[in-house]
Motif scaffolding. Structure first.
Motif, PDB file in Angstrom:
ATOM      1  N   HIS A 171      -4.250 -10.081   0.682  1.00 44.46           N
ATOM      2  CA  HIS A 171      -4.493  -9.293  -0.534  1.00 44.46           C
ATOM      3  C   HIS A 171      -3.252  -9.270  -1.423  1.00 44.46           C
ATOM      4  O   HIS A 171      -2.709  -8.216  -1.721  1.00 44.46           O
ATOM      5  N   LEU A 195      -2.903  -7.033  -4.646  1.00 40.93           N
ATOM      6  CA  LEU A 195      -2.404  -5.655  -4.570  1.00 40.93           C
ATOM      7  C   LEU A 195      -0.902  -5.625  -4.880  1.00 40.93           C
ATOM      8  O   LEU A 195      -0.415  -4.733  -5.573  1.00 40.93           O
ATOM      9  N   ASN A 241       0.835  -1.211   0.000  1.00 42.27           N
ATOM     10  CA  ASN A 241       0.000   0.000   0.000  1.00 42.27           C
ATOM     11  C   ASN A 241       0.867   1.257   0.000  1.00 42.27           C
ATOM     12  O   ASN A 241       0.607   2.196   0.741  1.00 42.27           O
ATOM     13  N   ASN A 270      -0.371  -6.206  -8.603  1.00 42.91           N
ATOM     14  CA  ASN A 270      -0.679  -4.986  -9.357  1.00 42.91           C
ATOM     15  C   ASN A 270       0.470  -3.985  -9.255  1.00 42.91           C
ATOM     16  O   ASN A 270       0.840  -3.347 -10.245  1.00 42.91           O
TER      17      ASN A 270
END
Length: 173
Positions: free
Chosen positions: A134, A137, A98, A140
Motif C-alpha cells: 500500500h 498510503l 499508518n 498520501n
C-alpha cells in the motif's frame, strides 16, 4: 635551491610587480598614477607601506597602509565571518505509513523547528510487512507533509522508494 617562502595576503612595497600603480594616500585621497618606486618612497616618508589593495585593476590600486595592521584586520574579519556562518545540516524524521494524528502533529512540530533553524529535513517512511503493498498510503502522507510545510519549505528531493523506505527531502525557502 631554496625557494623563498610563499607569502599570503596582499603584495606590498618591493613585492609589487607592476611598474606603475594608482596610489591612494593614508587619508583615502586619490594621488593618481605614478611609478611604483616613487610611491614606495612617498609611503616611507609618511612612515607606512605601499600595499596593493586591488591587483586586478589596470593599473593596480595601491594604498599607504601599515601592512601588519592591514593583515590583522583582514584576519579578524575572516574569523568573524567563519564564526557567524551556519552550516546546513540534514535532520531526519522517521514515520510509518499508518501514523496516528497526534504522533503526526508531534513530528510536524519537529519539522517546523528544524526548518526554522535553517536545516534540511529528510522525511523517511519505513514500510514493514504487508504495508509495502500500500505505497499510495505513504505517498498520501508525504503529500500531507508537503502541504503542511508549503509556506516555510520547498521540496528538494521528491518522494522516491529506496528498498522498504520512501524518502523525501525538504529545505527552507
Amino acid at each position: 635551491m631554496l625557494q623563498p617562502p610563499v607569502k599570503s595576503g596582499p603584495r606590498y612595497n618591493h613585492l609589487i610587480q607592476s611598474d606603475k600603480v594608482r596610489v591612494i594616500d593614508e587619508n583615502g585621497e586619490n594621488i593618481g598614477v605614478m611609478y611604483t618606486r616613487e610611491a614606495i618612497e612617498q609611503a616611507a616618508d609618511v612612515g607606512l607601506d605601499l600595499v596593493e589593495v586591488s591587483p586586478n585593476a589596470d593599473p593596480p590600486v595601491c594604498k599607504f597602509l601599515d601592512v601588519g595592521k592591514f593583515r590583522y584586520e583582514a584576519q579578524k574579519k575572516a574569523n568573524l565571518a567563519r564564526k557567524t556562518q551556519k552550516t546546513q545540516e540534514i535532520k531526519e524524521i522517521k514515520m510509518r505509513p499508518n501514523i496516528d494524528d497526534h504522533d503526526y502533529d508531534t513530528k510536524m512540530k519537529a519539522i517546523h523547528k528544524f526548518i526554522g533553524e535553517g536545516d534540511k529535513v529528510k522525511v523517511t517512511l519505513r514500510f514493514r510487512g504487508r504495508e509495502l503493498a500500500h505505497q499510495q498510503l505513504g505517498m498520501n502522507l508525504l503529500r500531507r507533509v508537503q502541504e503542511d510545510t508549503a509556506e516555510i519549505a520547498k521540496i528538494e528531493a521528491y518522494p522516491r522508494m529506496e528498498g522498504r523506505q520512501m524518502l523525501m527531502v525538504i529545505s527552507p525557502k
